[in-house]
Design a protein around this motif. Structure first.
Motif, PDB file in Angstrom:
ATOM      1  N   ALA A 111       0.827  -1.203   0.000  1.00 44.49           N
ATOM      2  CA  ALA A 111       0.000   0.000   0.000  1.00 44.49           C
ATOM      3  C   ALA A 111       0.863   1.255   0.000  1.00 44.49           C
ATOM      4  O   ALA A 111       0.544   2.241  -0.682  1.00 44.49           O
ATOM      5  CB  ALA A 111      -0.934  -0.007   1.203  1.00 44.49           C
ATOM      6  N   LEU A 116      -1.387   4.188  -1.143  1.00 44.80           N
ATOM      7  CA  LEU A 116      -2.751   3.949  -0.688  1.00 44.80           C
ATOM      8  C   LEU A 116      -2.862   4.147   0.820  1.00 44.80           C
ATOM      9  O   LEU A 116      -1.907   3.896   1.558  1.00 44.80           O
ATOM     10  CB  LEU A 116      -3.184   2.518  -1.039  1.00 44.80           C
ATOM     11  CG  LEU A 116      -3.188   2.174  -2.530  1.00 44.80           C
ATOM     12  CD1 LEU A 116      -3.442   0.691  -2.729  1.00 44.80           C
ATOM     13  CD2 LEU A 116      -4.243   3.002  -3.264  1.00 44.80           C
ATOM     14  N   GLU A 118      -4.178   3.537   4.824  1.00 47.55           N
ATOM     15  CA  GLU A 118      -4.269   2.351   5.669  1.00 47.55           C
ATOM     16  C   GLU A 118      -5.660   1.718   5.597  1.00 47.55           C
ATOM     17  O   GLU A 118      -5.811   0.497   5.725  1.00 47.55           O
ATOM     18  CB  GLU A 118      -3.936   2.721   7.110  1.00 47.55           C
ATOM     19  CG  GLU A 118      -3.871   1.538   8.060  1.00 47.55           C
ATOM     20  CD  GLU A 118      -3.362   1.931   9.436  1.00 47.55           C
ATOM     21  OE1 GLU A 118      -3.568   1.142  10.374  1.00 47.55           O
ATOM     22  OE2 GLU A 118      -2.767   3.020   9.573  1.00 47.55           O
ATOM     23  N   GLU A 119      -6.677   2.546   5.397  1.00 47.34           N
ATOM     24  CA  GLU A 119      -8.042   2.022   5.309  1.00 47.34           C
ATOM     25  C   GLU A 119      -8.190   1.001   4.180  1.00 47.34           C
ATOM     26  O   GLU A 119      -8.972   0.047   4.280  1.00 47.34           O
ATOM     27  CB  GLU A 119      -9.041   3.161   5.084  1.00 47.34           C
ATOM     28  CG  GLU A 119      -9.208   4.098   6.261  1.00 47.34           C
ATOM     29  CD  GLU A 119      -8.065   5.105   6.386  1.00 47.34           C
ATOM     30  OE1 GLU A 119      -7.233   5.183   5.444  1.00 47.34           O
ATOM     31  OE2 GLU A 119      -8.016   5.811   7.420  1.00 47.34           O
ATOM     32  N   GLU A 120      -7.409   1.179   3.119  1.00 44.70           N
ATOM     33  CA  GLU A 120      -7.472   0.233   2.009  1.00 44.70           C
ATOM     34  C   GLU A 120      -6.925  -1.131   2.419  1.00 44.70           C
ATOM     35  O   GLU A 120      -7.411  -2.176   1.963  1.00 44.70           O
ATOM     36  CB  GLU A 120      -6.693   0.788   0.807  1.00 44.70           C
ATOM     37  CG  GLU A 120      -6.580  -0.142  -0.384  1.00 44.70           C
ATOM     38  CD  GLU A 120      -7.910  -0.506  -1.007  1.00 44.70           C
ATOM     39  OE1 GLU A 120      -7.927  -1.429  -1.851  1.00 44.70           O
ATOM     40  OE2 GLU A 120      -8.935   0.112  -0.668  1.00 44.70           O
ATOM     41  N   VAL A 121      -5.933  -1.143   3.291  1.00 40.08           N
ATOM     42  CA  VAL A 121      -5.397  -2.398   3.808  1.00 40.08           C
ATOM     43  C   VAL A 121      -6.460  -3.140   4.600  1.00 40.08           C
ATOM     44  O   VAL A 121      -6.671  -4.350   4.431  1.00 40.08           O
ATOM     45  CB  VAL A 121      -4.152  -2.138   4.680  1.00 40.08           C
ATOM     46  CG1 VAL A 121      -3.720  -3.409   5.417  1.00 40.08           C
ATOM     47  CG2 VAL A 121      -3.007  -1.600   3.827  1.00 40.08           C
ATOM     48  N   GLU A 122      -7.155  -2.428   5.479  1.00 44.62           N
ATOM     49  CA  GLU A 122      -8.185  -3.068   6.301  1.00 44.62           C
ATOM     50  C   GLU A 122      -9.328  -3.595   5.434  1.00 44.62           C
ATOM     51  O   GLU A 122      -9.843  -4.694   5.670  1.00 44.62           O
ATOM     52  CB  GLU A 122      -8.730  -2.063   7.333  1.00 44.62           C
ATOM     53  CG  GLU A 122      -7.659  -1.418   8.213  1.00 44.62           C
ATOM     54  CD  GLU A 122      -6.812  -2.439   8.959  1.00 44.62           C
ATOM     55  OE1 GLU A 122      -7.310  -3.560   9.238  1.00 44.62           O
ATOM     56  OE2 GLU A 122      -5.642  -2.131   9.240  1.00 44.62           O
ATOM     57  N   ARG A 123      -9.721  -2.829   4.441  1.00 46.56           N
ATOM     58  CA  ARG A 123     -10.802  -3.262   3.553  1.00 46.56           C
ATOM     59  C   ARG A 123     -10.416  -4.541   2.819  1.00 46.56           C
ATOM     60  O   ARG A 123     -11.217  -5.493   2.719  1.00 46.56           O
ATOM     61  CB  ARG A 123     -11.113  -2.164   2.528  1.00 46.56           C
ATOM     62  CG  ARG A 123     -12.275  -2.500   1.587  1.00 46.56           C
ATOM     63  CD  ARG A 123     -12.258  -1.641   0.331  1.00 46.56           C
ATOM     64  NE  ARG A 123     -11.111  -1.929  -0.514  1.00 46.56           N
ATOM     65  CZ  ARG A 123     -11.049  -2.986  -1.345  1.00 46.56           C
ATOM     66  NH1 ARG A 123     -12.059  -3.830  -1.434  1.00 46.56           N
ATOM     67  NH2 ARG A 123      -9.977  -3.179  -2.093  1.00 46.56           N
ATOM     68  N   THR A 124      -9.188  -4.597   2.326  1.00 51.54           N
ATOM     69  CA  THR A 124      -8.748  -5.747   1.549  1.00 51.54           C
ATOM     70  C   THR A 124      -8.586  -6.981   2.420  1.00 51.54           C
ATOM     71  O   THR A 124      -8.939  -8.096   2.016  1.00 51.54           O
ATOM     72  CB  THR A 124      -7.438  -5.420   0.814  1.00 51.54           C
ATOM     73  OG1 THR A 124      -7.589  -4.209   0.080  1.00 51.54           O
ATOM     74  CG2 THR A 124      -7.062  -6.520  -0.151  1.00 51.54           C
ATOM     75  N   LEU A 156      -5.416  -4.818  -3.881  1.00 48.29           N
ATOM     76  CA  LEU A 156      -5.186  -3.493  -3.295  1.00 48.29           C
ATOM     77  C   LEU A 156      -5.490  -2.385  -4.302  1.00 48.29           C
ATOM     78  O   LEU A 156      -5.084  -2.463  -5.465  1.00 48.29           O
ATOM     79  CB  LEU A 156      -3.739  -3.370  -2.830  1.00 48.29           C
ATOM     80  CG  LEU A 156      -3.405  -3.909  -1.446  1.00 48.29           C
ATOM     81  CD1 LEU A 156      -1.882  -3.886  -1.230  1.00 48.29           C
ATOM     82  CD2 LEU A 156      -4.091  -3.112  -0.344  1.00 48.29           C
ATOM     83  N   GLY A 157      -6.189  -1.384  -3.855  1.00 45.55           N
ATOM     84  CA  GLY A 157      -6.455  -0.227  -4.701  1.00 45.55           C
ATOM     85  C   GLY A 157      -7.644  -0.386  -5.627  1.00 45.55           C
ATOM     86  O   GLY A 157      -7.865   0.445  -6.506  1.00 45.55           O
ATOM     87  N   ASN A 158      -8.437  -1.466  -5.436  1.00 49.41           N
ATOM     88  CA  ASN A 158      -9.624  -1.665  -6.273  1.00 49.41           C
ATOM     89  C   ASN A 158      -9.314  -1.582  -7.762  1.00 49.41           C
ATOM     90  O   ASN A 158      -9.842  -0.729  -8.488  1.00 49.41           O
ATOM     91  CB  ASN A 158     -10.703  -0.627  -5.927  1.00 49.41           C
ATOM     92  CG  ASN A 158     -11.647  -1.130  -4.859  1.00 49.41           C
ATOM     93  OD1 ASN A 158     -11.969  -2.308  -4.806  1.00 49.41           O
ATOM     94  ND2 ASN A 158     -12.078  -0.226  -4.005  1.00 49.41           N
TER      95      ASN A 158
END
Length: 252
Positions: A111, A116, A118-124, A156-158
Motif C-alpha cells: 500500500a 494507498l 491504511e483504510e485500504e489495507v483493512e478493507r482488503t 489493493l487499490g480496487n
C-alpha cells in the motif's frame, strides 16, 4: 484448424484486453503462437489449458513481464503502456510476500508503494477473510491462507482488472467457494477478471467466457455453451487440447 473466433464486444464498450498475433519464442520453442485474445469488461474470462500450454507466458506478456517476440497487446482500448498497469492487480506464479511479516504488514508495504491509505489495507484484509491474523507471520500460513494473501495484494487499490494465475491451488472446498463468491462480487461492479487454470470444472463454475490454449495456440474462444453444445465439456476440452483419447476422464 481455424483460428479461434473473437467474441463481440458490446457497442461503446472497449475491450479490457486485446491481443493481436501475440507470439513468444524461446530459442527454437514457440511457447505462444499468434494468440488473439479479447477480454470484455465486467466478465470473468477463463483461460484454460493443460500445464505448459502457454497460459502463464501469455499473462506475463500482457503484464509486461515478458516481451513478445511479435504481436501486440492492448489494454483498456489503448496500446500497451505502463500507465495502464496501475489499473491492474495480478497474482502470477504463486504467492509472493515477506514471510517474516504478518498479512497486514505485507499489505502495508504494498500500500505504501502504491500510495494507498491504511483504510485500504483493512478493507482488503476483510475482503479475503484475513482480518484477525495480525499476530501470525505469513510463513506460518496454510497454503490456502497464502493464496488469500496473494489475492489481497492483487486486490489493493480496487483495480479495474484482476489477473489470477491458478488461484485455486491449495484451497480447500470452503476456500474455493469463497473465491468464487469474491470473483462474482468483483465483476458485479463492472470490473473484470482473467482466471488462468488447468481445472476445467472450477473455471466452468465461474467463467462467463472461455479461452482454451494448447501447445501455445488459442484453440477456442467464446462461451461455455458454444464450447460444448451437447453438455460434454470434458470431451470438448480434450478434443481441442489435442488429447481426444482422454475424454471421459475426470477434470475437476
Amino acid at each position: 484448424m481455424q483460428p479461434a473466433p473473437v467474441p463481440q464486444t458490446p457497442p461503446g464498450a472497449l475491450p479490457v484486453i486485446e491481443t493481436r498475433g501475440l507470439t513468444k519464442v524461446f530459442r527454437r520453442s514457440t511457447a505462444v503462437d499468434s494468440a488473439d485474445l479479447l477480454v470484455r469488461p465486467g466478465r470473468v474470462y477463463g483461460l484454460l489449458g493443460p500445464n505448459g500450454a502457454g497460459k502463464s507466458t501469455t499473462l506475463k506478456m500482457i503484464l509486461g513481464l515478458l516481451p513478445p517476440t511479435r504481436g501486440e497487446v492492448r489494454l483498456f482500448g489503448r496500446p500497451w503502456d505502463r500507465q495502464a498497469l496501475s489499473r491492474i492487480g495480478a497474482s502470477v506464479n504463486g504467492p509472493s510476500f515477506y514471510g517474516h511479516l504478518s498479512a497486514r504488514r505485507n499489505l502495508m508495504v504494498h500500500a505504501h508503494l502504491l500510495g494507498l491509505p491504511e483504510e485500504e489495507v483493512e478493507r482488503t484484509l476483510a475482503a479475503v477473510e484475513l482480518a484477525g491474523t495480525e499476530r501470525k507471520k505469513a510463513k506460518t500460513f496454510s497454503t490456502g491462507m497464502k493464496g488469500r494473501l496473494a489475492l489481497a495484494i492483487a486486490m489493493l487499490g480496487n483495480p479495474d482488472l484482476l489477473i489470477l494465475d491458478e488461484p485455486q491451488n491449495g484451497l480447500d472446498p470452503e476456500g474455493i467457494a469463497a473465491l468464487r463468491a469474491m470473483m462474482r462480487r468483483f465483476t458485479d461492479t463492472g470490473r473484470t477478471i482473467v482466471l488462468s487454470s488447468h481445472l476445467l470444472g472450477e473455471v466452468a463454475s465461474v467463467a462467463d467466457d472461455i479461452g482454451l490454449i494448447a501447445q501455445g495456440r488459442l484453440r477456442y474462444q467464446g462461451s461455455l455453451a458454444e464450447l460444448a453444445p451437447d453438455g460434454d465439456l470434458e470431451r470438448a476440452y480434450f478434443t481441442l487440447a489435442g488429447h481426444p483419447q482422454e475424454a471421459g476422464t475426470v477434470v475437476s
